[in-house]
Enzyme design. Structure first.
Site, PDB file in Angstrom:
ATOM      1  N   CYS A 129      35.288  34.281  45.749  1.00 14.88           N
ATOM      2  CA  CYS A 129      36.519  35.059  45.622  1.00 14.88           C
ATOM      3  C   CYS A 129      37.033  35.451  47.003  1.00 14.88           C
ATOM      4  CB  CYS A 129      36.253  36.368  44.877  1.00 14.88           C
ATOM      5  SG  CYS A 129      35.953  36.203  43.131  1.00 14.88           S
ATOM      6  N   CYS A 185      33.945  31.183  40.990  1.00 14.99           N
ATOM      7  CA  CYS A 185      33.379  31.828  42.183  1.00 14.99           C
ATOM      8  C   CYS A 185      31.860  31.692  42.164  1.00 14.99           C
ATOM      9  CB  CYS A 185      33.770  33.302  42.218  1.00 14.99           C
ATOM     10  SG  CYS A 185      32.867  34.286  43.442  1.00 14.99           S
ATOM     11  N   GLY A 222      65.174  41.733  48.450  1.00 19.18           N
ATOM     12  CA  GLY A 222      65.045  40.442  49.122  1.00 19.18           C
ATOM     13  C   GLY A 222      65.854  40.309  50.397  1.00 19.18           C
ATOM     14  N   CYS A 273      35.382  40.684  43.567  1.00 20.03           N
ATOM     15  CA  CYS A 273      34.081  40.028  43.460  1.00 20.03           C
ATOM     16  C   CYS A 273      32.966  41.065  43.330  1.00 20.03           C
ATOM     17  CB  CYS A 273      33.850  39.156  44.693  1.00 20.03           C
ATOM     18  SG  CYS A 273      32.599  37.884  44.474  1.00 20.03           S
ATOM     19  N   CYS A 327      30.289  35.494  41.712  1.00 20.42           N
ATOM     20  CA  CYS A 327      30.495  36.341  40.533  1.00 20.42           C
ATOM     21  C   CYS A 327      30.970  35.545  39.317  1.00 20.42           C
ATOM     22  CB  CYS A 327      31.497  37.463  40.842  1.00 20.42           C
ATOM     23  SG  CYS A 327      33.211  36.938  40.870  1.00 20.42           S
TER      24      CYS A 327
END
Lengths: 200, 300
Positions: free
Chosen positions: B275, B250, B41, B281, B253
């Site tokens: 998606c 979605c 970080g 997808c 899909c």
């Protein structure tokens, strides 16, 4: 300059450095895991092939190097200078990297650059040559990258290593990182790794 | 013309090093990456180079990828989840040209995934590396413009200002209104900008088996999250962190619990939600999953 200072670098500098770096990166990312170093080098006696590969991968004229007593002398520093361009650091606190052949007799870790609170990255990375990563006293590793728990059994280790490492942990985010190089490969102990001992 | 300079029988001379960057630059970036992994970080300064693309087009991510990639790697590049947008296609072609590596759009096959602003829906596995393109690496930058001050704040672990910002969100909107680049705390120490990924993706960073590397080219910073590292989105006890929820699957899909993009269909208000992860997808549709609009298409 002696011929032994000139021969024995990476045969394929670009790809040898890349494969050695990936071994190091994986070892840093998953403390305790051991990664083979595939790149071959023929360094002068007392500097191991693995430690030499790590030095050639990471060091250059931007990174002063500290060598322990077992490595000091014209041959090793000449070889490293010729192949990497790295200069020898005047004191351990000036060193970006330290190469250590006699790990059992290493000076205390707090002699090396620890970084500052603002710039903890300005610390020394120690490359320690060890005889084995699997046949010493098992160390239990915890912290980032260990997925709960990992272990490593390097030998030899610096004196009072467990206590010294606790102090190194306490300095976080300052502190040194260790690269342990043995014939079987490389393993790393970044400053975030906490160490316990298994008692039988 | 460059060809006229070459003799008839002159050997092909490589115009650039493997993976474009010279070896000294790679060493410098590699050292920064190792420091980044050792201090999760923390933003490691590095000497970012000019790349053959403008800042803002992923030069930080490209430099990180160039420093780690080898001939055995399989590279995937996504831009907002999609493999087929300009940025993703050009970076993929760049590495195919300068490193001669195999590229793929399949998340599971890739060893290195360079991403702009999304984490793939397919869970990542151990041994994969996710490289983020980062515009502004400093999470405190919009609260405190001076680098000297933000660096001091990180040094002292003084993150009160960030909590004030999130609190002001609540005071103004009734909830935390930050939806992307949502700040996280890494391993209980550094507050970090996850790059402008939707906060939907924040939970995927926590204890991820993959190594996550972040490169900010213009701002000259590299940072990292090692695998299996604690990544916690900042929040309050009475306003816990929540990800976006979608009220429909979605349209192509039928996937649920994925991040969706809104696509306008016409100028009469027609729209669909699909998606954002194109590979996810396509894989689902190939497996026979059909969404609302996908079903209509099939019926026509």
């Amino acid at each position: 300059m002696l011929s032994e200072q000139i021969i024995g670098g990476f045969s394929s500098p670009v790809f040898d450095a890349q494969s050695t770096f990936r071994a190091l990166m994986d070892a840093f990312a998953r403390p305790g895991s051991i990664h083979a170093i595939k790149a071959g080098t023929q360094p002068p006696p007392s500097l191991s092939a693995g430690a030499a590969a790590v030095a050639l991968t990471l060091c250059d004229n931007d990174t002063p190097l500290w060598l322990d007593a077992a490595l000091q002398g014209a041959v090793v520093s000449g070889w490293l200078g010729f192949h990497s361009g790295a200069a020898v650091a005047a004191t351990p606190a000036d060193a970006h990297f330290a190469l250590v052949a006699d790990t059992a007799n290493l000076i205390a870790l707090d002699n090396f650059a620890q970084g500052t609170q603002e710039y903890p990255d300005r610390s020394t990375t120690l490359v320690l040559q060890v005889a084995s990563l699997t046949s010493g006293e098992p160390l239990v590793l915890e912290g980032p990258g260990t997925n709960g728990m990992a272990s490593l059994a390097p030998t030899p280790l610096p004196r009072h290593f467990i206590e010294q490492w606790k102090q190194n942990n306490a300095r976080f985010p300052r502190g040194v990182d260790l690269v342990l190089v043995a014939p079987e490969g490389v393993a790393c102990l970044p400053r975030t790794t906490r160490i316990g001992i298994v008692r039988a | 013309m460059s060809t006229s300079l070459k003799g008839e029988n002159a050997p092909e001379i490589a115009a650039y090093n493997f993976a474009y960057l010279d070896e000294q630059t790679k060493r410098m970036i590699r050292r920064a990456i190792l420091k980044g992994i050792a201090i999760p970080g923390y933003q490691v300064p590095f000497a970012s180079r000019e790349m053959p693309m403008p800042y803002g087009w992923g030069t930080g991510g490209v430099q990180v990828t160039a420093a780690i990639i080898g001939p055995e790697d399989v590279l995937k590049v996504i831009d907002q989840g999609a493999d087929d947008t300009t940025n993703a296609v050009s970076i993929r072609n760049f590495f195919r040209k300068v490193a001669d590596v195999e590229t793929t759009t399949e998340t599971a096959r890739a060893t290195i995934i360079q991403t702009r602003h999304r984490i793939p829906e397919t869970p990542l596995r151990e041994g994969q590396t996710l490289v983020y393109q980062v515009p502004i690496p400093e999470p405190l930058r919009f609260l405190e413009p001076r680098e000297t001050e933000t660096r001091k704040m990180h040094a002292l672990e003084e993150y009160g200002l960030m909590h004030v910002k999130l609190y002001e969100d609540i005071a103004r909107h009734g909830h935390i209104a930050t939806t992307y680049a949502y700040p996280v705390k890494v391993e209980g120490r550094y507050v970090m900008d996850p790059s402008p990924t939707p906060k939907f993706d924040n939970p995927k960073m926590h204890m991820s088996p993959a190594l996550q590397l972040f490169g900010a080219g213009r701002e000259k910073r590299i940072y990292a999250i090692p695998p299996f590292t604690e990544v916690v989105s900042l929040d309050f006890e009475d306003h816990p962190f929540e990800i976006q929820k979608f009220d429909r699957p979605c349209a192509l899909c039928g996937a649920e619990q994925v991040y969706l993009d809104e696509v306008l269909l016409d100028d009469r208000g027609g729209r669909m939600f699909v998606c954002s992860d194109t590979d996810h997808c396509e894989t689902r549709r190939a497996a026979g999953h059909v969404g609302e609009l996908g079903a209509k298409e099939a019926a026509q």
